[in-house]
Design a protein around this motif. Structure first.
Motif, PDB file in Angstrom:
ATOM      1  N   MET B 470       0.818  -1.209   0.000  1.00 50.07           N
ATOM      2  CA  MET B 470       0.000   0.000   0.000  1.00 50.07           C
ATOM      3  C   MET B 470       0.859   1.269   0.000  1.00 50.07           C
ATOM      4  O   MET B 470       0.469   2.324   0.474  1.00 50.07           O
ATOM      5  CB  MET B 470      -0.947   0.036   1.210  1.00 50.07           C
ATOM      6  CG  MET B 470      -2.044  -1.026   1.171  1.00 50.07           C
ATOM      7  SD  MET B 470      -2.984  -1.048  -0.361  1.00 50.07           S
ATOM      8  CE  MET B 470      -4.015   0.385  -0.150  1.00 50.07           C
ATOM      9  N   VAL B 471       2.082   1.168  -0.515  1.00 49.34           N
ATOM     10  CA  VAL B 471       2.941   2.342  -0.598  1.00 49.34           C
ATOM     11  C   VAL B 471       2.514   3.184  -1.787  1.00 49.34           C
ATOM     12  O   VAL B 471       2.263   2.655  -2.874  1.00 49.34           O
ATOM     13  CB  VAL B 471       4.412   1.918  -0.753  1.00 49.34           C
ATOM     14  CG1 VAL B 471       5.277   3.122  -1.136  1.00 49.34           C
ATOM     15  CG2 VAL B 471       4.914   1.313   0.539  1.00 49.34           C
ATOM     16  N   HIS B 472       2.368   4.448  -1.559  1.00 50.25           N
ATOM     17  CA  HIS B 472       2.061   5.349  -2.674  1.00 50.25           C
ATOM     18  C   HIS B 472       2.736   6.672  -2.414  1.00 50.25           C
ATOM     19  O   HIS B 472       3.181   6.965  -1.313  1.00 50.25           O
ATOM     20  CB  HIS B 472       0.535   5.527  -2.815  1.00 50.25           C
ATOM     21  CG  HIS B 472      -0.104   6.060  -1.573  1.00 50.25           C
ATOM     22  ND1 HIS B 472      -0.277   7.388  -1.349  1.00 50.25           N
ATOM     23  CD2 HIS B 472      -0.588   5.411  -0.470  1.00 50.25           C
ATOM     24  CE1 HIS B 472      -0.850   7.562  -0.163  1.00 50.25           C
ATOM     25  NE2 HIS B 472      -1.039   6.371   0.383  1.00 50.25           N
ATOM     26  N   ASP B 473       2.801   7.475  -3.450  1.00 47.91           N
ATOM     27  CA  ASP B 473       3.495   8.757  -3.342  1.00 47.91           C
ATOM     28  C   ASP B 473       2.623   9.749  -2.563  1.00 47.91           C
ATOM     29  O   ASP B 473       1.401   9.717  -2.673  1.00 47.91           O
ATOM     30  CB  ASP B 473       3.787   9.286  -4.742  1.00 47.91           C
ATOM     31  CG  ASP B 473       4.681  10.487  -4.675  1.00 47.91           C
ATOM     32  OD1 ASP B 473       5.606  10.470  -3.839  1.00 47.91           O
ATOM     33  OD2 ASP B 473       4.442  11.442  -5.437  1.00 47.91           O
ATOM     34  N   GLU B 474       3.306  10.568  -1.766  1.00 47.65           N
ATOM     35  CA  GLU B 474       2.557  11.595  -1.034  1.00 47.65           C
ATOM     36  C   GLU B 474       3.279  12.907  -1.143  1.00 47.65           C
ATOM     37  O   GLU B 474       4.499  12.942  -1.309  1.00 47.65           O
ATOM     38  CB  GLU B 474       2.453  11.204   0.449  1.00 47.65           C
ATOM     39  CG  GLU B 474       1.386  10.168   0.708  1.00 47.65           C
ATOM     40  CD  GLU B 474       0.941  10.192   2.155  1.00 47.65           C
ATOM     41  OE1 GLU B 474       0.366  11.204   2.575  1.00 47.65           O
ATOM     42  OE2 GLU B 474       1.175   9.197   2.856  1.00 47.65           O
ATOM     43  N   SER B 477       4.745  17.731   2.277  1.00 48.69           N
ATOM     44  CA  SER B 477       4.203  18.237   3.546  1.00 48.69           C
ATOM     45  C   SER B 477       3.582  17.099   4.360  1.00 48.69           C
ATOM     46  O   SER B 477       3.743  17.042   5.587  1.00 48.69           O
ATOM     47  CB  SER B 477       3.160  19.318   3.280  1.00 48.69           C
ATOM     48  OG  SER B 477       2.110  18.776   2.525  1.00 48.69           O
ATOM     49  N   GLU B 478       2.902  16.164   3.673  1.00 45.63           N
ATOM     50  CA  GLU B 478       2.301  15.026   4.382  1.00 45.63           C
ATOM     51  C   GLU B 478       3.386  14.127   4.961  1.00 45.63           C
ATOM     52  O   GLU B 478       3.275  13.628   6.080  1.00 45.63           O
ATOM     53  CB  GLU B 478       1.417  14.207   3.421  1.00 45.63           C
ATOM     54  CG  GLU B 478       0.099  14.874   3.085  1.00 45.63           C
ATOM     55  CD  GLU B 478      -0.767  15.099   4.326  1.00 45.63           C
ATOM     56  OE1 GLU B 478      -0.970  14.130   5.074  1.00 45.63           O
ATOM     57  OE2 GLU B 478      -1.197  16.243   4.552  1.00 45.63           O
ATOM     58  N   VAL B 479       4.435  13.927   4.190  1.00 47.73           N
ATOM     59  CA  VAL B 479       5.542  13.085   4.645  1.00 47.73           C
ATOM     60  C   VAL B 479       6.144  13.674   5.927  1.00 47.73           C
ATOM     61  O   VAL B 479       6.352  12.976   6.919  1.00 47.73           O
ATOM     62  CB  VAL B 479       6.616  12.969   3.545  1.00 47.73           C
ATOM     63  CG1 VAL B 479       7.830  12.202   4.081  1.00 47.73           C
ATOM     64  CG2 VAL B 479       6.043  12.275   2.325  1.00 47.73           C
ATOM     65  N   LYS B 481       4.749  15.655   8.071  1.00 42.39           N
ATOM     66  CA  LYS B 481       3.805  15.558   9.179  1.00 42.39           C
ATOM     67  C   LYS B 481       3.894  14.172   9.814  1.00 42.39           C
ATOM     68  O   LYS B 481       3.930  14.028  11.033  1.00 42.39           O
ATOM     69  CB  LYS B 481       2.392  15.832   8.651  1.00 42.39           C
ATOM     70  CG  LYS B 481       1.553  16.644   9.636  1.00 42.39           C
ATOM     71  CD  LYS B 481       0.129  16.800   9.158  1.00 42.39           C
ATOM     72  CE  LYS B 481      -0.073  18.066   8.345  1.00 42.39           C
ATOM     73  NZ  LYS B 481      -1.437  18.145   7.807  1.00 42.39           N
ATOM     74  N   LYS B 482       3.931  13.126   8.953  1.00 47.25           N
ATOM     75  CA  LYS B 482       3.918  11.765   9.486  1.00 47.25           C
ATOM     76  C   LYS B 482       5.239  11.413  10.158  1.00 47.25           C
ATOM     77  O   LYS B 482       5.260  10.700  11.162  1.00 47.25           O
ATOM     78  CB  LYS B 482       3.624  10.764   8.359  1.00 47.25           C
ATOM     79  CG  LYS B 482       2.141  10.778   8.015  1.00 47.25           C
ATOM     80  CD  LYS B 482       1.782   9.790   6.959  1.00 47.25           C
ATOM     81  CE  LYS B 482       0.310   9.962   6.600  1.00 47.25           C
ATOM     82  NZ  LYS B 482      -0.027   9.354   5.336  1.00 47.25           N
ATOM     83  N   MET B 483       6.327  11.929   9.606  1.00 48.66           N
ATOM     84  CA  MET B 483       7.622  11.506  10.139  1.00 48.66           C
ATOM     85  C   MET B 483       8.059  12.310  11.365  1.00 48.66           C
ATOM     86  O   MET B 483       8.694  11.778  12.270  1.00 48.66           O
ATOM     87  CB  MET B 483       8.698  11.615   9.059  1.00 48.66           C
ATOM     88  CG  MET B 483       8.552  10.528   8.009  1.00 48.66           C
ATOM     89  SD  MET B 483       9.921  10.561   6.868  1.00 48.66           S
ATOM     90  CE  MET B 483      11.272  10.061   7.895  1.00 48.66           C
ATOM     91  N   TYR B 484       7.750  13.594  11.380  1.00 47.52           N
ATOM     92  CA  TYR B 484       8.387  14.425  12.411  1.00 47.52           C
ATOM     93  C   TYR B 484       7.430  14.994  13.466  1.00 47.52           C
ATOM     94  O   TYR B 484       7.868  15.598  14.428  1.00 47.52           O
ATOM     95  CB  TYR B 484       9.150  15.577  11.746  1.00 47.52           C
ATOM     96  CG  TYR B 484      10.194  15.085  10.775  1.00 47.52           C
ATOM     97  CD1 TYR B 484      11.291  14.317  11.231  1.00 47.52           C
ATOM     98  CD2 TYR B 484      10.108  15.324   9.413  1.00 47.52           C
ATOM     99  CE1 TYR B 484      12.229  13.839  10.356  1.00 47.52           C
ATOM    100  CE2 TYR B 484      11.049  14.853   8.528  1.00 47.52           C
ATOM    101  CZ  TYR B 484      12.118  14.106   8.990  1.00 47.52           C
ATOM    102  OH  TYR B 484      13.051  13.634   8.127  1.00 47.52           O
TER     103      TYR B 484
END
Lengths: 308, 485
Positions: B470-474, B477-479, B481-484
């Motif tokens: 279920m990997v898809h490009d994002e 800004s979303e990346v 938010k999820k990582m940091y």
């Protein structure tokens, strides 16, 4: 001192003192009161500063010690007719100057009144007003009166306040009146009498700030930790410990860290946790979380401190 | 020959009397009305021992009058008018109010007088000598920022509070009146965190409330200012927290002292003030509201009416008023929304008894009541925004009328009143038409931009999703938010 009944008031047109019809919270005045107040009001309005006016003030103050305007007028009379010499016979001191018979009775009245109505605001303020001669003996006399009141009521707010005022004044005007070292020693003894008496702790803090040379942080630390060890739930002692350590002028970081070491042994006690949270270098948020656990009624409050 | 009753009979009778009249019980709040009306002296004078309170007439009126309002059985308009007349009788030529007829002015009594007068009407308020009052308050002001109670009287945060509360309601606060007041109050905060009557004194609940409320009145439209500038909030709030006895639920006024119902107001009243500047939102669990409510309702209600300071005591108007204020504080969360008069309250469920009228935490009288009197003494000058709005409205209307005249009135008529210089009327139609067409093009353009530029081509990598992981490009800004976050 002659009672008011022995004076001649035939030239005074007494005022009619009575309840006002239709008005609320009126008081059913006793006849005796109506007579005395009826005579007093015209004399008060005419600002008649005389012996008979003084006699009326005694009577009215007996009826209602909170008559601020009677106290005020009394002060003006005493000033005008010069009978403002305190008599410390009562407390075993002799006045500096020989007092006239009436005046010494006057002083006695004030002293007796202080002892019997020690929770009255006006009497203490009145004493402070009269105490403007800056005489060492008077300052000591004031301290003796305060001690007598405190013997019956060790937490009397007015008496403690008066004592602090007397000491502050003496520092300015008669530095020889008190021996600071002795004052602090007396205070130490009072703490042994009742370690939960917060007034004594506040007084001790006052003494250290008034006589900075007495302030030895290590001595204070020794004293307060000994008291905490004997009664770990004593809020007064913990507050005092924080108070002296937070005092930038006299505290040291070494003192703070030794106090933190000491407090680590009392972690069952919320007051100790609070002290640690405020003064320890590490684990601060842990102490706040523990506090939130121990004091569920203030949970939100302590948890908010964790987040900071 | 008369015979004396036996000792046993006397003791039994006494215990029956005690049972009927004394003691506290959980009861309906309406049971206090009769006692409070008696204290107000509506139908008859207070008994002669009240001579001891003959220098406190404004309080004798204020306490029961306020209590009746809080408990929801207010005095009648006629009785309130009688109360106002009683108070106005105490106004001295110097501007202050006396403790009784013929007495000199006293600032503590003056505070009670003004609060009691809030139950009067504009007709009574007009009779307050506001100008003289200001001069009198200024005459009590000391160089260190404190106020004395009266000539030769004492000074402490109580007097600061009373002086500023009166001045705030009568709208006579000036920079000269508040000069050094904040500094003076600051000097009375002790090492414990509470406030004393003098610098380096012992912290006390009464002085704490008066100090905080004074600080909040330094700037009428920015009440938080004084607290932020002159108060060690952290120390204070911790001291407040420790004033509530965990077992009894009630507050004490000083460390290691007994609880007393009047501190429900003096300490309880500090919470709504201090919570306006705390970092934590008062969600009803900042302090133990339930504990305070239980103490007041279960332990302090006297059977035949009135509140007592602690079980075993006798009721009086003072403890009744401040117990009811305490209930009003326990039952509501207060939020400051503007000036010292603007508070909203949110009901908290602490018990089945009726709701006590919410109070203005600074003045201790019902919120609406304070607004009413405060508004009377505030001249209704329009705000800056009102001026700007009105100017905008007028100019927009004038512009529309000019446009209509230019575009619709026949040219000859304009010429006949000598209006000859105006743009060609072609533009009156053309400019709106251009704008409309431009808008149309913008819509078409946006649509085209979305389809041709923003939409990735079907073969673009950005449109793929790996069905196993279920990997898809994002977007970046979303990346982030999820990582940091």
């Amino acid at each position: 001192m002659k009672p008011w009944t022995e004076f001649d008031f035939s030239d005074v047109v007494p005022e009619h003192v009575a309840e006002i019809p239709g008005h609320l919270a009126q008081i059913a005045y006793p006849e005796h009161f109506k007579t005395v107040m009826g005579l007093f009001l015209p004399i008060y309005k005419a600002k008649e500063r005389s012996e008979r006016a003084l006699a009326l003030t005694y009577e009215l103050i007996e009826l209602n010690p909170a008559y601020y305007f009677v106290w005020d007028f009394r002060f003006e009379i005493v000033r005008a007719i010069g009978s403002d010499v305190f008599d410390y016979k009562l407390v075993g001191l002799t006045p500096s100057a020989p007092a006239q018979p009436e005046t010494s009775e006057d002083g006695e009245f004030v002293n007796q009144f202080t002892l019997s109505k020690s929770k009255n605001y006006q009497i203490w303020n009145y004493r402070a007003l009269l105490l403007d001669r800056h005489n060492e003996l008077w300052y000591r006399g004031e301290k003796l009166i305060v001690s007598m009141v405190l013997e019956d009521d060790a937490k009397n707010f007015h008496a403690w306040s008066h004592l602090r005022w007397v000491i502050t004044q003496s520092v300015k005007h008669a530095p020889q009146a008190f021996d600071a070292v002795q004052l602090l020693a007396d205070c130490t003894a009072l703490l042994l009498e009742d370690v939960f008496n917060n007034s004594v702790w506040a007084y001790r803090f006052f003494l250290l700030k008034t006589y900075p040379s007495l302030f030895d942080i290590d001595e204070e630390l020794k004293l307060v930790t000994a008291h905490i060890a004997s009664a770990p739930s004593n809020e007064s002692a913990w507050s005092y410990l924080s108070g002296v350590l937070d005092d930038k002028a006299s505290s040291t970081t070494a003192a703070t860290s030794s106090a933190v070491q000491f407090a680590l042994a009392f972690q069952d006690e919320p007051l100790a946790l609070q002290f640690l949270a405020e003064h320890a270098q590490e684990n601060v948020s842990t102490y706040y979380s523990l506090l939130a656990e121990k004091e569920p009624f203030a949970k939100s409050f302590w948890l908010a401190q964790v987040a900071e | 020959m008369e015979t004396s009753p036996s000792v046993e009979a006397v003791i039994e009778l006494q215990s029956k009397i005690d049972d009927i009249f004394a003691g506290s019980s959980e009861q309906d709040l309406n049971t206090h009305t009769r006692f409070l009306r008696m204290m107000l002296g509506v139908d008859g004078s207070l008994p002669s021992p009240f001579v001891k309170l003959d220098a406190s007439h404004p309080w004798l009126v204020f306490w029961p009058l306020n209590s009746l309002e809080l408990v929801g059985s207010p005095a009648s308009p006629e009785e309130k008018a009688r109360a106002a007349e009683t108070i106005l009788q105490l106004q001295n030529p110097d501007g202050g109010f006396a403790g009784g007829v013929g007495q000199s002015s006293h600032v503590i009594g003056t505070y009670a007088a003004i609060m009691a007068l809030s139950y009067g009407s504009p007709e009574h308020w007009a009779r307050i000598n506001v100008g003289k009052m200001y001069e009198w308050l200024m005459s009590l002001k000391q160089p260190n920022g404190s106020f004395i109670t009266c000539e030769h009287g004492e000074a402490d945060p109580r007097t600061s509070y009373c002086a500023l509360a009166v001045a705030t309601i009568l709208n006579i606060v000036t920079p000269a009146l508040t000069e050094n007041v904040g500094e003076y109050i600051q000097s009375c905060q002790t090492y414990e965190g509470g406030y004393a009557n003098t610098p380096l004194g012992e912290a006390h609940g009464g002085y704490a409330f008066c100090s905080l409320a004074t600080l909040m009145m330094l700037k009428r439209d920015y009440p938080r200012y004084g607290l932020e500038k002159y108060c060690n909030i952290s120390k204070l709030s911790r001291w407040l927290l420790r004033r509530q006895d965990p077992a009894a639920g009630a507050f004490n006024g000083r460390t290691n002292k007994l609880v007393d119902s009047c501190y429900s107001h003096w300490i309880g009243g500090c919470w709504p003030l201090v919570s306006q500047v705390l970092d934590v939102v008062d969600n009803g669990q900042l302090w133990n509201r339930q504990g305070l409510r239980d103490y007041l309702v279960k332990c302090c209600q006297f059977k035949v009416g009135g509140f007592i300071d602690k079980p075993g005591a006798r009721p009086d108007a003072y403890h009744s008023n401040y117990s009811l204020c305490g209930l009003a504080l326990a039952q509501h969360i207060y939020t400051l929304t503007g000036s010292v008069f603007d508070w909203t309250s949110q009901r908290v469920d602490v018990g089945p008894e009726k709701e006590v009228v919410p109070i203005n935490p600074i003045f201790g009288i019902p919120t609406a009541q304070a607004v009413c009197m405060g508004t009377y003494f505030t001249p209704q000058t329009p705000s800056r925004e009102e001026y700007q709005g009105f100017a905008l409205y007028v100019s927009a209307t004038v512009a529309l009328l000019l446009f209509l005249a230019w575009s619709l009135v026949p040219q000859e008529w304009l010429h006949s009143i000598n209006v000859v210089y105006f743009p060609s009327r072609y533009w009156a139609v053309a400019v709106p038409a251009f704008i409309l067409v431009l808008m149309l093009y913008i819509y078409i353009g946006l649509d085209a931009y979305n389809k041709e530029v923003l939409t990735p081509s079907p073969t673009s990598l950005h449109t793929f999703t790996d069905i196993d992981t279920m990997v898809h490009d994002e977007p970046l800004s979303e990346v982030n938010k999820k990582m940091y976050s």
